[in-house]
Design a protein around this motif. Structure first.
Motif, PDB file in Angstrom:
ATOM      1  N   LYS A 114       0.848  -1.191   0.000  1.00  0.00           N
ATOM      2  CA  LYS A 114       0.000   0.000   0.000  1.00  0.00           C
ATOM      3  C   LYS A 114       0.884   1.241   0.000  1.00  0.00           C
ATOM      4  O   LYS A 114       1.974   1.237   0.535  1.00  0.00           O
ATOM      5  N   THR A 115       0.405   2.305  -0.624  1.00  0.00           N
ATOM      6  CA  THR A 115       1.188   3.530  -0.696  1.00  0.00           C
ATOM      7  C   THR A 115       0.399   4.704  -0.129  1.00  0.00           C
ATOM      8  O   THR A 115      -0.829   4.649  -0.019  1.00  0.00           O
ATOM      9  N   PHE A 116       1.119   5.733   0.243  1.00  0.00           N
ATOM     10  CA  PHE A 116       0.507   6.989   0.668  1.00  0.00           C
ATOM     11  C   PHE A 116       1.309   8.134   0.070  1.00  0.00           C
ATOM     12  O   PHE A 116       2.476   7.976  -0.300  1.00  0.00           O
ATOM     13  N   ASP A 117       0.654   9.269  -0.078  1.00  0.00           N
ATOM     14  CA  ASP A 117       1.315  10.432  -0.646  1.00  0.00           C
ATOM     15  C   ASP A 117       1.931  11.280   0.457  1.00  0.00           C
ATOM     16  O   ASP A 117       1.265  11.661   1.414  1.00  0.00           O
ATOM     17  N   PHE A 118       3.198  11.541   0.317  1.00  0.00           N
ATOM     18  CA  PHE A 118       3.911  12.430   1.230  1.00  0.00           C
ATOM     19  C   PHE A 118       4.410  13.584   0.394  1.00  0.00           C
ATOM     20  O   PHE A 118       5.375  13.455  -0.350  1.00  0.00           O
ATOM     21  N   PHE A 119       3.730  14.717   0.519  1.00  0.00           N
ATOM     22  CA  PHE A 119       3.910  15.861  -0.368  1.00  0.00           C
ATOM     23  C   PHE A 119       3.668  15.385  -1.788  1.00  0.00           C
ATOM     24  O   PHE A 119       2.560  15.032  -2.122  1.00  0.00           O
ATOM     25  N   SER A 120       4.617  15.305  -2.635  1.00  0.00           N
ATOM     26  CA  SER A 120       4.349  14.844  -4.001  1.00  0.00           C
ATOM     27  C   SER A 120       4.973  13.472  -4.273  1.00  0.00           C
ATOM     28  O   SER A 120       5.063  13.053  -5.419  1.00  0.00           O
ATOM     29  N   PHE A 121       5.367  12.768  -3.213  1.00  0.00           N
ATOM     30  CA  PHE A 121       5.998  11.460  -3.367  1.00  0.00           C
ATOM     31  C   PHE A 121       5.036  10.359  -2.939  1.00  0.00           C
ATOM     32  O   PHE A 121       4.340  10.490  -1.945  1.00  0.00           O
ATOM     33  N   ALA A 122       5.029   9.269  -3.673  1.00  0.00           N
ATOM     34  CA  ALA A 122       4.256   8.093  -3.278  1.00  0.00           C
ATOM     35  C   ALA A 122       5.202   7.144  -2.550  1.00  0.00           C
ATOM     36  O   ALA A 122       6.171   6.652  -3.130  1.00  0.00           O
ATOM     37  N   LEU A 123       4.944   6.911  -1.276  1.00  0.00           N
ATOM     38  CA  LEU A 123       5.808   6.062  -0.453  1.00  0.00           C
ATOM     39  C   LEU A 123       5.047   4.833   0.006  1.00  0.00           C
ATOM     40  O   LEU A 123       3.845   4.903   0.270  1.00  0.00           O
ATOM     41  N   CYS A 130       3.686   2.133   2.669  1.00  0.00           N
ATOM     42  CA  CYS A 130       3.304   2.305   4.079  1.00  0.00           C
ATOM     43  C   CYS A 130       4.288   1.640   5.038  1.00  0.00           C
ATOM     44  O   CYS A 130       4.355   2.015   6.204  1.00  0.00           O
TER      45      CYS A 130
END
Length: 96
Positions: free
Chosen positions: A31-40, A42
């Motif tokens: 699963k990913t989440f957006d951190f500012f404009s980056f997809a990281l 979880c």
């Protein structure tokens, strides 16, 4: 809270935290989440906890006991992956 714990009890707690965080981080890594404009992934959120627990284990209990916890985490992770793989292969087949 932790002042009444023996060194052995604290070792058991740190071992449980390490293995639980390791398994959880690998399960949610897809699963990913957006951190500012980056997809990281979880799993990045839980990884610092794993690092800190491993560092505490090495500093307090020594390299050998920390290595045993790492090996336990590896075998627990292998077991959980085999269970998840088995579940994915048998889901909807009526085997279980």
């Amino acid at each position: 809270m932790f002042e009444n714990l023996t060194k052995k009890e604290l070792y058991a707690i740190l071992t449980g935290v390490f293995t639980a965080c390791l398994i959880i981080s690998n399960v949610i890594a897809g699963k990913t989440f957006d951190f500012f404009s980056f997809a990281l992934p979880c799993g990045v959120v839980i990884f610092p906890v794993i690092y800190i627990v491993n560092d505490v284990l090495t500093e307090v209990y020594g390299y050998e006991r920390a290595r045993n916890v790492i090996l336990l985490g590896f075998f627990d992770e292998s077991y959980s992956c085999s269970l998840l793989f088995n579940h994915d292969c048998t889901a909807g087949t009526g085997i279980f």
